[in-house]
Design a protein around this motif. Structure first.
Motif, mmCIF file in Angstrom:
data_model
loop_
_atom_site.group_PDB
_atom_site.id
_atom_site.type_symbol
_atom_site.label_atom_id
_atom_site.label_comp_id
_atom_site.label_asym_id
_atom_site.label_seq_id
_atom_site.Cartn_x
_atom_site.Cartn_y
_atom_site.Cartn_z
ATOM 1 N N TYR A 174 0.847 -1.185 0.000
ATOM 2 C CA TYR A 174 0.000 0.000 0.000
ATOM 3 C C TYR A 174 0.882 1.234 0.000
ATOM 4 O O TYR A 174 2.037 1.200 0.451
ATOM 5 C CB TYR A 174 -0.892 0.048 1.247
ATOM 6 C CG TYR A 174 -2.022 -0.951 1.274
ATOM 7 C CD1 TYR A 174 -1.794 -2.297 1.515
ATOM 8 C CD2 TYR A 174 -3.339 -0.537 1.068
ATOM 9 C CE1 TYR A 174 -2.834 -3.207 1.550
ATOM 10 C CE2 TYR A 174 -4.390 -1.435 1.107
ATOM 11 C CZ TYR A 174 -4.127 -2.769 1.350
ATOM 12 O OH TYR A 174 -5.175 -3.663 1.388
ATOM 13 N N GLN A 207 0.832 5.469 1.120
ATOM 14 C CA GLN A 207 0.144 6.501 1.875
ATOM 15 C C GLN A 207 0.790 7.842 1.576
ATOM 16 O O GLN A 207 1.964 8.050 1.888
ATOM 17 C CB GLN A 207 0.180 6.242 3.384
ATOM 18 C CG GLN A 207 -0.601 7.278 4.182
ATOM 19 C CD GLN A 207 -0.548 7.041 5.676
ATOM 20 O OE1 GLN A 207 0.441 6.568 6.202
ATOM 21 N NE2 GLN A 207 -1.645 7.361 6.371
ATOM 22 N N GLY A 230 -0.949 12.611 5.147
ATOM 23 C CA GLY A 230 -2.258 13.043 5.602
ATOM 24 C C GLY A 230 -3.433 12.292 5.019
ATOM 25 O O GLY A 230 -4.580 12.639 5.279
ATOM 26 N N LEU A 259 -4.379 4.867 3.395
ATOM 27 C CA LEU A 259 -3.568 3.994 2.549
ATOM 28 C C LEU A 259 -4.326 3.643 1.271
ATOM 29 O O LEU A 259 -5.541 3.490 1.282
ATOM 30 C CB LEU A 259 -3.207 2.716 3.297
ATOM 31 C CG LEU A 259 -1.986 2.762 4.206
ATOM 32 C CD1 LEU A 259 -2.218 3.666 5.404
ATOM 33 C CD2 LEU A 259 -1.595 1.368 4.656
ATOM 34 N N PHE A 282 3.764 0.616 2.624
ATOM 35 C CA PHE A 282 3.529 -0.388 3.653
ATOM 36 C C PHE A 282 3.280 -1.748 3.020
ATOM 37 O O PHE A 282 2.646 -1.851 1.971
ATOM 38 C CB PHE A 282 2.296 -0.039 4.489
ATOM 39 C CG PHE A 282 2.412 1.222 5.293
ATOM 40 C CD1 PHE A 282 2.197 2.460 4.706
ATOM 41 C CD2 PHE A 282 2.726 1.177 6.643
ATOM 42 C CE1 PHE A 282 2.297 3.633 5.434
ATOM 43 C CE2 PHE A 282 2.827 2.335 7.391
ATOM 44 C CZ PHE A 282 2.609 3.567 6.778
ATOM 45 N N GLY A 285 3.273 -2.445 9.144
ATOM 46 C CA GLY A 285 4.395 -2.014 9.966
ATOM 47 C C GLY A 285 4.475 -0.511 9.995
ATOM 48 O O GLY A 285 3.465 0.179 9.847
ATOM 49 N N THR A 286 5.660 0.021 10.154
ATOM 50 C CA THR A 286 5.837 1.468 10.221
ATOM 51 C C THR A 286 6.106 2.081 8.851
ATOM 52 O O THR A 286 6.122 3.284 8.704
ATOM 53 C CB THR A 286 6.979 1.844 11.168
ATOM 54 O OG1 THR A 286 8.155 1.145 10.775
ATOM 55 C CG2 THR A 286 6.633 1.472 12.606
ATOM 56 N N LYS A 332 9.454 5.389 4.175
ATOM 57 C CA LYS A 332 9.157 6.739 3.705
ATOM 58 C C LYS A 332 10.067 7.040 2.526
ATOM 59 O O LYS A 332 11.290 7.142 2.671
ATOM 60 C CB LYS A 332 9.379 7.743 4.833
ATOM 61 C CG LYS A 332 8.918 9.151 4.497
ATOM 62 C CD LYS A 332 8.899 10.051 5.726
ATOM 63 C CE LYS A 332 7.767 9.692 6.649
ATOM 64 N NZ LYS A 332 7.588 10.683 7.750
#
Lengths: 107, 113
Positions: A35, A37, A40, A43, A88, A98-99, A102
């Motif tokens: 996914y 994101q 803001g 996902l 993700f 998970g986290t 980026k």
């Protein structure tokens, strides 16, 4: 359920370069999903790969899955500034998110 | 274009107040998820419903959080009493169990003062 773990946590590349992100998990799975994101936002589903598949393509995305190593990778080719987002793996029952990784694509 | 909707989009409240967040899943979807996202913890699964029945709410603090699906078109997440540490973005997602893809709503940004 357990979390997928994305790696690296952050990645910065120049526009036009390829970006590779990895995901590891611990339980057996029926499929794995990736996914995206944007800042803001919620996902957005990118691609799903099933446990009997080793590789899958969708546009500039290429996903691989190695169930023996319990790992997956997401490759974005010819990156664009619009690809800047967090990515993700996981997304259903056994493997939660998970986290994320980026990704920053510099124009 | 079917979408998951969430209300409110933003909520500022004071500690101790009750907060109710609502989610309208995509029509026909039989699974609903509630997530909480913070900078420190990332995206945490709070609760998961299938055919309106809660299947997993192990990620949810039971003393103050509750999640329900009064009907197939509405899912609610309540916090009572709210605390500053509950400040986060709360996402709802829906899907079809046989397809397994989740469709996310825009989120509710909650700030508890």
């Amino acid at each position: 359920s357990q979390q997928g773990e994305e790696d690296p946590q952050a990645l910065s590349i120049q526009e036009g370069e390829n970006a590779t992100m990895n995901c590891s998990y611990k339980t057996s799975i029926n499929n794995l999903q990736w996914y995206r994101q944007n800042s803001g936002r919620g996902l957005v589903h990118l691609i799903l790969i099933r446990s009997n598949e080793r590789e899958k393509h969708s546009g500039r995305l290429r996903v691989t899955l190695d169930t023996s190593k319990k790992s997956s990778s997401l490759l974005i080719t010819a990156s664009r500034a619009a690809d800047t987002a967090s990515y993700f793996c996981g997304g259903y029952q056994k493997v939660t998110f998970g986290t994320g990784t980026k990704l920053q694509v510099i124009p | 274009d079917a979408r998951v909707t969430q209300t409110p989009r933003h909520k500022v409240t004071e500690m101790g107040q009750e907060v109710t967040m609502r989610c309208q899943p995509i029509l026909g979807h039989n699974t609903v998820f509630w997530y909480r996202q913070t900078m420190m913890q990332g995206l945490e699964l709070l609760a998961y419903f299938r055919n309106r029945a809660p299947l997993d709410d192990s990620g949810m603090p039971k003393d103050r959080f509750s999640a329900e699906m009064p009907d197939a078109t509405l899912a609610t997440l309540k916090i009572q009493p709210s605390e500053p540490r509950d400040s986060a973005v709360y996402f709802c997602a829906s899907g079809l169990v046989n397809l397994e893809t989740q469709y996310f709503g825009p989120g509710t940004r909650l700030l508890v003062l």
